[in-house]
Motif scaffolding. Structure first.
Motif, PDB file in Angstrom:
ATOM      1  N   ALA A 112      21.466  60.055 -60.151  1.00 11.56           N
ATOM      2  CA  ALA A 112      20.344  60.591 -59.377  1.00 11.56           C
ATOM      3  C   ALA A 112      19.038  59.906 -59.776  1.00 11.56           C
ATOM      4  N   ILE A 113      18.830  59.726 -61.070  1.00  9.82           N
ATOM      5  CA  ILE A 113      17.591  59.071 -61.535  1.00  9.82           C
ATOM      6  C   ILE A 113      17.529  57.637 -61.000  1.00  9.82           C
ATOM      7  N   GLU A 114      18.668  56.931 -61.046  1.00 11.35           N
ATOM      8  CA  GLU A 114      18.701  55.550 -60.516  1.00 11.35           C
ATOM      9  C   GLU A 114      18.353  55.544 -59.029  1.00 11.35           C
ATOM     10  N   HIS A 115      19.010  56.424 -58.280  1.00 12.36           N
ATOM     11  CA  HIS A 115      18.783  56.483 -56.828  1.00 12.36           C
ATOM     12  C   HIS A 115      17.327  56.824 -56.522  1.00 12.36           C
ATOM     13  N   ASN A 116      16.834  57.847 -57.205  1.00 18.44           N
ATOM     14  CA  ASN A 116      15.474  58.317 -56.894  1.00 18.44           C
ATOM     15  C   ASN A 116      14.407  57.298 -57.293  1.00 18.44           C
ATOM     16  N   ALA A 117      14.743  56.425 -58.270  1.00 20.31           N
ATOM     17  CA  ALA A 117      13.790  55.386 -58.689  1.00 20.31           C
ATOM     18  C   ALA A 117      13.956  54.111 -57.866  1.00 20.31           C
ATOM     19  N   GLY A 118      14.952  54.088 -56.973  1.00 21.36           N
ATOM     20  CA  GLY A 118      15.127  52.943 -56.091  1.00 21.36           C
ATOM     21  C   GLY A 118      15.797  51.740 -56.728  1.00 21.36           C
ATOM     22  N   VAL A 119      16.639  51.988 -57.760  1.00 21.52           N
ATOM     23  CA  VAL A 119      17.400  50.875 -58.354  1.00 21.52           C
ATOM     24  C   VAL A 119      18.886  51.099 -58.091  1.00 21.52           C
ATOM     25  N   GLY A 120      19.694  50.104 -58.409  1.00 19.14           N
ATOM     26  CA  GLY A 120      21.125  50.194 -58.156  1.00 19.14           C
ATOM     27  C   GLY A 120      21.854  50.905 -59.282  1.00 19.14           C
ATOM     28  N   PRO A 121      23.138  51.250 -59.031  1.00 18.10           N
ATOM     29  CA  PRO A 121      23.948  51.888 -60.077  1.00 18.10           C
ATOM     30  C   PRO A 121      24.025  50.999 -61.322  1.00 18.10           C
ATOM     31  N   GLY A 122      23.933  51.605 -62.484  1.00 22.97           N
ATOM     32  CA  GLY A 122      24.021  50.856 -63.735  1.00 22.97           C
ATOM     33  C   GLY A 122      22.681  50.359 -64.230  1.00 22.97           C
ATOM     34  N   GLU A 123      21.599  50.662 -63.487  1.00 20.21           N
ATOM     35  CA  GLU A 123      20.274  50.149 -63.883  1.00 20.21           C
ATOM     36  C   GLU A 123      19.377  51.245 -64.462  1.00 20.21           C
ATOM     37  N   TYR A 124      20.013  52.246 -65.057  1.00 22.53           N
ATOM     38  CA  TYR A 124      19.252  53.361 -65.648  1.00 22.53           C
ATOM     39  C   TYR A 124      18.205  52.864 -66.648  1.00 22.53           C
ATOM     40  N   ASP A 125      18.614  51.897 -67.513  1.00 26.68           N
ATOM     41  CA  ASP A 125      17.670  51.407 -68.534  1.00 26.68           C
ATOM     42  C   ASP A 125      16.429  50.781 -67.897  1.00 26.68           C
ATOM     43  N   THR A 126      16.627  50.135 -66.733  1.00 23.97           N
ATOM     44  CA  THR A 126      15.488  49.542 -66.013  1.00 23.97           C
ATOM     45  C   THR A 126      14.513  50.632 -65.594  1.00 23.97           C
ATOM     46  N   VAL A 127      15.064  51.758 -65.102  1.00 22.15           N
ATOM     47  CA  VAL A 127      14.198  52.870 -64.689  1.00 22.15           C
ATOM     48  C   VAL A 127      13.359  53.342 -65.875  1.00 22.15           C
ATOM     49  N   ILE A 128      14.023  53.486 -67.012  1.00 23.29           N
ATOM     50  CA  ILE A 128      13.313  54.013 -68.185  1.00 23.29           C
ATOM     51  C   ILE A 128      12.213  53.030 -68.613  1.00 23.29           C
ATOM     52  N   ASP A 129      12.545  51.735 -68.609  1.00 23.31           N
ATOM     53  CA  ASP A 129      11.518  50.727 -68.954  1.00 23.31           C
ATOM     54  C   ASP A 129      10.338  50.807 -67.993  1.00 23.31           C
ATOM     55  N   ARG A 130      10.648  50.913 -66.693  1.00 25.17           N
ATOM     56  CA  ARG A 130       9.566  50.971 -65.690  1.00 25.17           C
ATOM     57  C   ARG A 130       8.743  52.250 -65.846  1.00 25.17           C
TER      58      ARG A 130
END
Ligand SMILES: [Zn+2]
Length: 385
Positions: free
Chosen positions: A272-290
């Protein structure tokens, strides 16, 4: 079908009667104690305690420690100590594609670990992999007494032992997993929901003596919780205790499996966090960095996740008024990155009391703890009275 909790086909800890189990459990959970203290706590006569401790010493499970002076008067107390290396427990956590296995001693400490890719999701293949992967205990240490398997899904009891239902990651339903694993390994096998396993291990071996009540949330690919009430893990009438997360909290997030776009699942899980941040599956760490860098959409996704966490904590506290709430899992960065929305949800939804009255724990977490939880579940099963 309704069947009593204890299964006839799963053997109890061989040769260990009820009183022996109680004394062993007491030493396991509360550390070395004097004979007198144990007899008082468990309501045992001196004769009964003498016979019980003799049996446990003969079985190699406990030893007599050095006598300790507990007061200024009277004889030094005769202490009893657990021998944690006397028995081991294997624990398995299954995901959709991987088996995590651990071997623990009687204090829940890992003495061997392995990670293997599943050969397939066929039940027979996975059972065979479990059977051939159980590590040998360290040289000179005691045998493996039981095996636990932690899986996402509902676990119910039946005449065949624990049956796993609705394990969607594996595509398994109505699998008599305990019986199949016992047949393949000749060990007593316990099957447990993975978040319940995590909860049981945190309760017994988390920190300090076990609390009377505890709620543990596992947050990552999904969200689940486990509940300890009056010192016992409450798994529920249908193995579903602690299912949380479809309360609608407003806003718009990822569509959950029930079709909601505004429930806790819509915001709190890693997908859900990945989707809501507009990144693809497996990119959770990218969301957190952003989010750390202040990027607006990622920061909003993390704030919404924190708001959702605060809401489920408030609901659990309203329902159970536990001694503590423990947050565990691989997707908990929102707790540090967005403490204000989390606290705001507590303020909004707690029926009574203040956010500061809620004891929120953040135990150390790694994915191997699920497998350790499975080993502890086997231990809890064999030591239950
Ligand atoms: Zn939902």
């Amino acid at each position: 079908m309704v069947v009593s909790a204890s299964s006839p086909v799963i053997p109890r800890w061989p040769g260990l009667p009820d009183t022996e189990r109680l004394v062993l459990r007491e030493l396991l959970l509360h550390g070395s104690q004097s004979r007198v203290r144990i007899a008082e706590k468990l309501g045992l006569s001196r004769t009964s305690l003498t016979r019980t401790t003799r049996n446990l010493i003969d079985a190699g499970l406990i030893v007599e420690g050095p006598a300790q002076a507990l007061g200024t008067r009277g004889r030094p107390a005769e202490m009893l100590e657990l021998r944690p290396e006397a028995v081991h427990f294997a624990g398995v956590k299954l995901t959709a594609d991987t088996m995590y296995m651990v071997l623990t001693d009687m204090r829940g400490r890992a003495v061997a670990e392995s990670v293997q890719t599943l050969p397939s999701r066929d039940v027979a293949d996975v059972v065979a992999l479990i059977a051939r992967s159980i590590p040998a205990p360290p040289r000179g240490a005691g045998p493996v007494a039981g095996l636990g398997i932690a899986v996402a899904g509902d676990v119910t009891e039946s005449p065949e032992g624990a049956v796993l239902r609705h394990s969607n990651f594996l595509g398994w339903d109505a699998v008599a997993l305990a019986r199949l694993v016992t047949e393949a390994t000749v060990l007593p096998a316990t099957v447990v929901n993975d978040v319940h396993a995590l909860t049981g291990a945190q309760h017994w071996f988390g920190s300090g003596p076990p609390r009377s009540s505890l709620v543990v949330f596992g947050i990552g690919a999904g969200i689940g919780s486990g509940v300890v009430i009056a010192g016992e893990l409450h798994q529920g009438a249908h193995g579903r205790a602690g299912r949380v997360g479809h309360s609608r909290i407003g806003g718009r997030g990822r569509r959950c499996e029930n079709g909601h776009t505004d429930c806790i699942h819509s915001f709190v899980t890693i997908p859900a966090i990945e989707h809501n941040a507009g990144v693809g599956p497996g990119e959770y760490d990218t969301v957190i960095d952003r989010a750390r860098a202040g990027e607006a959409r990622a920061a909003a996704a993390v704030r919404d996740a924190a708001r959702a966490v605060g809401t489920v904590i408030a609901e659990a506290v309203n329902a159970f008024d536990p001694d503590a709430v423990a947050l565990m899992g691989e997707g908990l960065d929102m707790v540090e990155l967005a403490p204000e929305p989390l606290r705001a949800s507590l303020v909004e939804f707690l029926e009574q009391g203040e956010p500061d009255d809620v004891s929120i724990l953040r135990p150390r977490f790694d994915f191997g703890l699920y497998a350790r939880g499975a080993a502890v579940a086997a231990m809890r099963e064999l030591l239950s009275a």
